[in-house]
Scaffold this active site. Sequence first.
Site, mmCIF file in Angstrom:
data_model
loop_
_atom_site.group_PDB
_atom_site.id
_atom_site.type_symbol
_atom_site.label_atom_id
_atom_site.label_comp_id
_atom_site.label_asym_id
_atom_site.label_seq_id
_atom_site.Cartn_x
_atom_site.Cartn_y
_atom_site.Cartn_z
ATOM 1 N N LYS A 20 0.839 -1.197 0.000
ATOM 2 C CA LYS A 20 0.000 0.000 0.000
ATOM 3 C C LYS A 20 0.883 1.261 0.000
ATOM 4 C CE LYS A 20 -3.886 -2.317 2.354
ATOM 5 N NZ LYS A 20 -4.665 -2.397 3.629
ATOM 6 N N TYR A 60 -12.254 -2.773 -3.299
ATOM 7 C CA TYR A 60 -12.788 -2.863 -1.931
ATOM 8 C C TYR A 60 -14.314 -2.814 -1.890
ATOM 9 C CZ TYR A 60 -8.188 -2.448 0.352
ATOM 10 O OH TYR A 60 -6.909 -2.674 0.821
ATOM 11 N N ASN A 123 -1.758 -0.176 7.321
ATOM 12 C CA ASN A 123 -1.213 -1.513 7.608
ATOM 13 C C ASN A 123 -0.380 -2.116 6.472
ATOM 14 O OD1 ASN A 123 -3.351 -2.107 5.964
ATOM 15 N ND2 ASN A 123 -4.421 -3.446 7.404
ATOM 16 N N HIS A 126 -1.788 -5.445 1.351
ATOM 17 C CA HIS A 126 -3.042 -6.153 1.088
ATOM 18 C C HIS A 126 -2.736 -7.574 0.639
ATOM 19 C CE1 HIS A 126 -6.946 -7.256 -0.579
ATOM 20 N NE2 HIS A 126 -6.271 -7.746 -1.605
ATOM 21 N N GLU A 137 -9.027 -10.512 -7.997
ATOM 22 C CA GLU A 137 -8.174 -9.339 -7.798
ATOM 23 C C GLU A 137 -6.981 -9.331 -8.761
ATOM 24 O OE1 GLU A 137 -7.385 -9.457 -3.572
ATOM 25 O OE2 GLU A 137 -9.472 -8.964 -3.070
#
Length: 160
Positions: A20, A60, A123, A126, A137
């Site tokens: 990310k 998402y 965080n 992913h 994905e």
Amino acid sequence: FLPHLVASLERVDQTYIMVKPDGVQRGLVGEIISRFEKKGFKLTGLKLTQCSKDLAEEHYKDLKGKSFFPGLIEYITSGPVVCMAWEGVGVVASARKLIGVTNPLEAEPGSIRGDLAIQKGRNVIHGSDSPESGKREVALWFKEGELVDWEPALASWLIE
Ligand code: GDP
Ligand code: MG
């Protein structure tokens, strides 16, 4: 242990892994790729991109409606991300273990989030949550010509 993934532990699957924007900004790309490489999985796609709001929202879409959704979309589109497709036996469940649980506060030391992150909203990585999401994905983030099928020379030293 990840009960919904137990059935897939012996199957060759693919997973979508993404560093990310916070992970890219913090210079953690090499460290994160390295953990998957050392584990023994096969890299089949890799690129740096800054994603559109549309792509982030599609990725998402299951979380649409959550209070943190707008912030999540802003976070994911705020800078470049590193997109990866990895393939292997039980790769979805293994990757989730390597990554650690969503909240870095609860993630085990030794996991990527446990070692490298503080909060859910930052965080660093992913990883797909099921073989079906993995397929969806990878197809969402990569065009066909961007994925490479190749024969790792060490395959027989990793899989009996
Ligand atoms: P993951 O599969 O472990 O990444 O977790 P989810 O699919 O449940 O959520 C997707 C992402 O949304 C997480 O990795 C977090 O970055 C973010 N997220 C989830 N829950 C929260 C939350 O309660 N607060 C904030 N700020 N972000 C969250
Ligand atoms: Mg998820």
